[in-house]
Design an enzyme around this catalytic site. Structure first.
Site, PDB file in Angstrom:
ATOM      1  CD  GLU A 135      -2.989   1.262   2.267  1.00  0.00           C
ATOM      2  OE1 GLU A 135      -2.603   0.581   3.146  1.00  0.00           O
ATOM      3  OE2 GLU A 135      -4.068   1.764   2.151  1.00  0.00           O
ATOM      4  CG  MET A 271      -0.041  -3.482   4.633  1.00  0.00           C
ATOM      5  SD  MET A 271      -0.935  -1.927   4.239  1.00  0.00           S
ATOM      6  CE  MET A 271      -2.172  -2.674   3.053  1.00  0.00           C
ATOM      7  CG  ASN A 273      -0.470  -7.306   3.747  1.00  0.00           C
ATOM      8  OD1 ASN A 273      -0.413  -6.321   2.880  1.00  0.00           O
ATOM      9  ND2 ASN A 273       0.504  -7.286   4.605  1.00  0.00           N
ATOM     10  CG  HIS A 305      -6.082   0.377  12.657  1.00  0.00           C
ATOM     11  ND1 HIS A 305      -6.500   1.792  12.607  1.00  0.00           N
ATOM     12  CD2 HIS A 305      -5.638   0.170  11.555  1.00  0.00           C
ATOM     13  CE1 HIS A 305      -6.493   2.274  11.467  1.00  0.00           C
ATOM     14  NE2 HIS A 305      -5.761   1.307  10.694  1.00  0.00           N
ATOM     15  CD  GLU A 306      -3.063  -2.735  10.499  1.00  0.00           C
ATOM     16  OE1 GLU A 306      -3.479  -2.693   9.459  1.00  0.00           O
ATOM     17  OE2 GLU A 306      -2.883  -1.609  10.848  1.00  0.00           O
TER      18      GLU A 306
HETATM   19 ZN   LIG Z   1      -5.277   1.182   8.843  1.00  0.00          ZN
END
Ligand SMILES: [Zn+2]
Length: 848
Positions: A135, A271, A273, A305-306
């Site tokens: 990203e 991240m 993914n 969050h992820e």
């Molecule tokens: Zn985020």
């Protein structure tokens, strides 16, 4: 598509449906080879295929279709636009075709694309991991692809790797066969249709926990050998989150497994993914017995969050990068809701006010931006990963959630995800879904907050038996601006709490007797409040009748008025004295942050008097809570004690606190059990008063730290030593690689913020700027620049402006502009505030 847009968006004449990817990383040579078989649809007849690729050797390849095979006769790379043009030997007619293409590349050292991360094992050998960070637009660095979020496809990944390393990707492993030379071909299950930026592969000497079964989803934590003991907390929070979100969204988790991977080198925090979430080690691996409450909460924040993204972001994805803000703001909102549900006693929403305070600061600048804005280029998109996206974005969503009611809001979210699963959306799709679920004019209210920069200052004035509520845009500069909002907030009087919508022209409410009026009760609206003297006097006379959040915001609003020149810094010190009985962490943090600025402006005798005044302010508070943890105390009392002690030692230069800190810091590195909050505070105190010998011990402590959190405490204390030669050594360590590139921006910014030698750190950074640029991930450069806001003398302000005019940071241009504007604000503040403060503390440590 106009011309400019066509530069950044691929033609839609050919669209991919599925990629079968084979990647062969060579960890020794730091290279990789790959091939892909892409099932694609030709929509209009084409003579060439255009897709994204950068820093790759591409070819050979061919296109196979129902009518036969077309060779790729020429491959033209266009590095400027990060594209490859594959010229075909004939025309491909509309229909389904298969592109077969080979490519090769080098593993990057800039923490982007397919990159190298290293660590030193117990035998002193450097071990290499090949991992990915795509990203926003770096999948194209790992394989040629249609690298735009709405060109979703299924990914079938195969990794060819040495037999003895761990290989993981988005889907679970479904096959493994020998590939010769001690290597294996590892095949992973197909993903759902998803965007390229969510693809991941990780290969290297890593270990995984046994999977935990989370309602049928196997969850593992992946880490470098030796760190198994730090994985239990992440597994617990991960399992909690997967269940929490499946329930909140009313949709099962959209992948077949979940691996959460801790990496030694990682540019961002983590991240999302799909099914293969990557993290900085310090944001995943933690020992709950050795971590402070904020350190643990940070790990919980990032994990929740992820995992919130697996649905909001991965299952339903923005159509283009302008939607980044909603993706991130929403995940931040969900992070807060989930952590609040996980540990209600952590009072996560109160702590959120501390990050919201920083968003308020940035959003009060002329150079702020609207939360959403048109995005064309990848650089435009990378500028969106900032505090306005994450924090202000989450705050305005929270405002909406509280205005509508949590359940009605959630119903709207469920409807949105259900309608758009596997698809792509624009922001208004979310408002429309919530609007349909609630019948409220959500789009109208939210448009004002999303498409306009800044926020209102709500004024409260007592006029006879009424309180007049007005609004105007809050700008630190004090300039007039006619932006207005629909402000939904709550007002509390002795009669009760009522919702009030402040429209552009303002509104009057009855003032009940001579009691308090609390505007923005509960502090959910993204506004500051300015009371007239009478109303403010009533509030400060009875602070205990305000909630923790209301007191925290009152302090922050008052401090903001000081920075903007509407109150004096001396007034703020007097105001701080009225919090003698304060017992809550975020209120103290807000007070201490303002007082730390005051200390920066003082010199000589007045500075000593100020320190002594600080000691007088803090001693009673710390005595009340006790110097040692007490049986049965709240979890939050520990970081409060740490914050007070740290301020007493650093701001107050208290000899007793320093002596204790020296002892605790040593003890904490032994085998005994030392309270982590006291240990962390001690590390900060010793650094602020420490010697070269202490510095040497700190460097050792970084190397021998038992947890990533302990390592960071020592690492981020290095730039706090107030000694010119030591600042020099710290900056050097970021250049030599003794400090990892991922941590260098934070260390450098903090060196520039050093109370006594920031100017020296800044001079070194300027001198070595090109080296810094080549070493750090491009998106993190702006964090280095962030330190200059602490350099508030006129010549320093001019110098920074001139330097960045010659050395722009195009991928973060606006954030840089904001940093420079804040530096100018601080210059004006210093010029204005210093004489008053010097005068007030000239005679002694008492304010009259
Ligand atoms: Zn985020």
């Amino acid at each position: 598509m106009d011309d400019d847009e066509a530069r950044f968006r691929l033609p839609r004449t050919v669209v991919p449906h599925r990629y079968d990817l084979v990647l062969e990383p060579d960890l020794e040579e730091v290279t990789f080879a790959g091939s892909e078989t892409v099932t694609l649809e030709v929509v209009e007849p084409v003579d060439e295929i255009v897709l994204n690729a950068i820093d790759l050797d591409v070819g050979p390849g061919r296109l196979e279709g129902p009518g036969g095979t077309l060779e790729i006769s020429t491959i033209r790379l266009d590095p400027e636009n990060e594209r490859a043009h594959l010229l075909l030997s004939g025309t491909a007619e509309p229909g389904v075709w298969t592109l077969i293409l080979e490519f090769r590349g080098k593993l990057s050292d800039q923490l982007q694309g397919f990159y190298r991360s290293t660590y030193t094992d117990d035998a002193g050998v450097t071990r290499t991991i090949a991992t990915t960070q795509f990203e926003s637009t770096d999948a194209r660095r790992a394989f040629p692809c249609w690298d735009e979020p709405d060109l979703k496809a299924v990914f079938g990944v195969t990794l060819v790797v040495d037999d003895d390393v761990l290989a993981i990707s988005n889907g679970p492993e479904i096959g493994r066969e020998p590939a010769g030379d001690g290597r294996v071909r590892v095949r992973f299950a197909d993903t759902m249709a998803m965007s390229t930026y969510l693809v991941a592969f990780v290969v290297g000497p890593l270990e995984a926990t046994q999977p935990v079964d989370v309602d049928g989803v196997p969850l593992r934590i992946v880490y470098r050998p030796g760190k198994a003991g730090l994985s239990a907390f992440a597994a617990e929070v991960g399992a909690f989150s997967l269940r929490f979100f499946a329930d909140y969204y009313a949709i099962p988790y959209p992948d077949a497994k979940m691996d959460m991977v801790g990496l030694p080198d990682f540019a961002q925090g983590a991240m999302e993914n799909l099914g293969c979430v990557t993290y900085r080690e310090s944001l995943l691996l933690v020992d709950p017995d050795k971590a402070t409450q904020p350190e643990l909460a940070t790990v919980a924040d990032v994990i929740t969050h992820e995992l919130a993204h697996m649905w909001f972001g991965d299952l339903v994805t923005m159509r283009w990068w302008n939607g980044i803000w909603l993706n991130e703001a929403f995940a931040t909102l969900m992070e807060l809701l989930a952590v609040d549900a996980y540990r209600p006693d952590w009072e996560r929403w109160s702590q959120f006010l501390r990050s919201r305070a920083i968003a308020f600061e940035v959003d009060a600048l002329q150079s702020t931006r609207s939360i959403e804005y048109p995005v064309r280029s990848p650089d435009d998109a990378s500028g969106m990963f900032d505090i306005l996206t994450y924090t202000k974005g989450a705050a305005v969503l929270r405002m909406l959630e509280q205005y509508l009611g949590a359940e009605r809001f959630r119903d709207g979210i469920r409807r949105y995800l259900d309608e758009h699963r596997f698809g792509n959306t624009e922001t208004h799709d979310l408002w429309d879904a919530i609007e349909r679920a609630t019948g409220e004019p959500v789009r109208r209210i939210m448009d004002g907050w999303i498409w306009q920069g800044g926020y209102p200052l709500v004024s409260a004035r007592l006029r006879d038996d009424k309180v007049e509520l007005g609004q105007r845009r809050y700008l630190i500069s004090g300039e007039d601006d006619d932006t207005v909002w629909d402000v939904p907030l709550l007002v509390r009087t002795s009669e009760g709490t009522e919702p009030v919508l402040i429209e552009p022209g303002g509104v009057s409410i009855p003032a009940a007797g001579d009691g308090q009026v609390v505007v923005n009760a509960g502090v959910h609206a993204f506004v500051r409040v300015e009371y007239d003297d009478e109303l403010l006097g009533r509030l400060t006379a009875d602070l205990r009748s305000l909630s923790t959040d209301e007191r925290t915001q009152l302090v922050d609003d008052t401090w903001a008025a000081v920075v903007a020149g509407r109150r004096s810094a001396v007034d703020f010190c007097r105001f701080a004295e009225s919090f003698a009985d304060e017992t809550e962490l975020p209120v103290w943090q807000s007070l201490l942050q303002g007082l730390a600025w005051c200390e920066r402006f003082l010199t000589d005798g007045p500075r000593e008097h100020f320190k002594s005044w600080i000691r007088g302010l803090l001693w009673p508070a710390i005595e009340r809570i006790g110097w040692e943890p007490r049986e049965g105390e709240r979890d939050l009392d520990k970081p409060l004690r740490g914050a007070l002690m740290s301020a007493l030692g650093v701001l107050g230069a208290d000899p007793q606190a320093f002596g204790m800190a020296m002892e605790i810091e040593r003890e904490s590195r032994g085998d005994g059990q030392v309270d982590p909050s006291l240990a962390a505070a001690s590390v900060a105190i010793v650094a602020a008063g420490g010697t070269a010998e202490d510095y040497g011990r700190y460097v050792e402590a970084i190397g021998s730290a038992r947890t990533p959190q302990e390592e960071l405490r020592y690492l981020y204390a290095l730039p706090d030593f107030r000694d010119r030669a030591l600042i020099h050594r710290t900056v050097e360590r970021t250049l030599t690689g003794d400090i990892r590139a991922q941590n260098a921006p934070g260390v450098l910014a903090r060196a520039v913020a050093n109370r006594d030698h920031g100017d020296h750190a800044w001079a070194l950074i300027k001198e070595h700027w090109d080296e810094i640029v080549s070493r750090l991930a491009p998106t993190t450069l702006v964090y280095v620049a962030d330190g200059v806001r602490f350099l508030s003398r006129p010549e320093q302000v001019e110098d920074a402006a001139a330097f960045f005019a010659a050395h722009p940071i195009p991928q973060s241009a606006l954030q840089l502009q904001q940093t420079l504007e804040r530096q100018r604000v601080n210059e004006a503040f210093r010029t204005r505030g210093t004489p008053d403060l010097m005068a007030a503390f000239s005679a002694g440590p008492e304010l009259d």
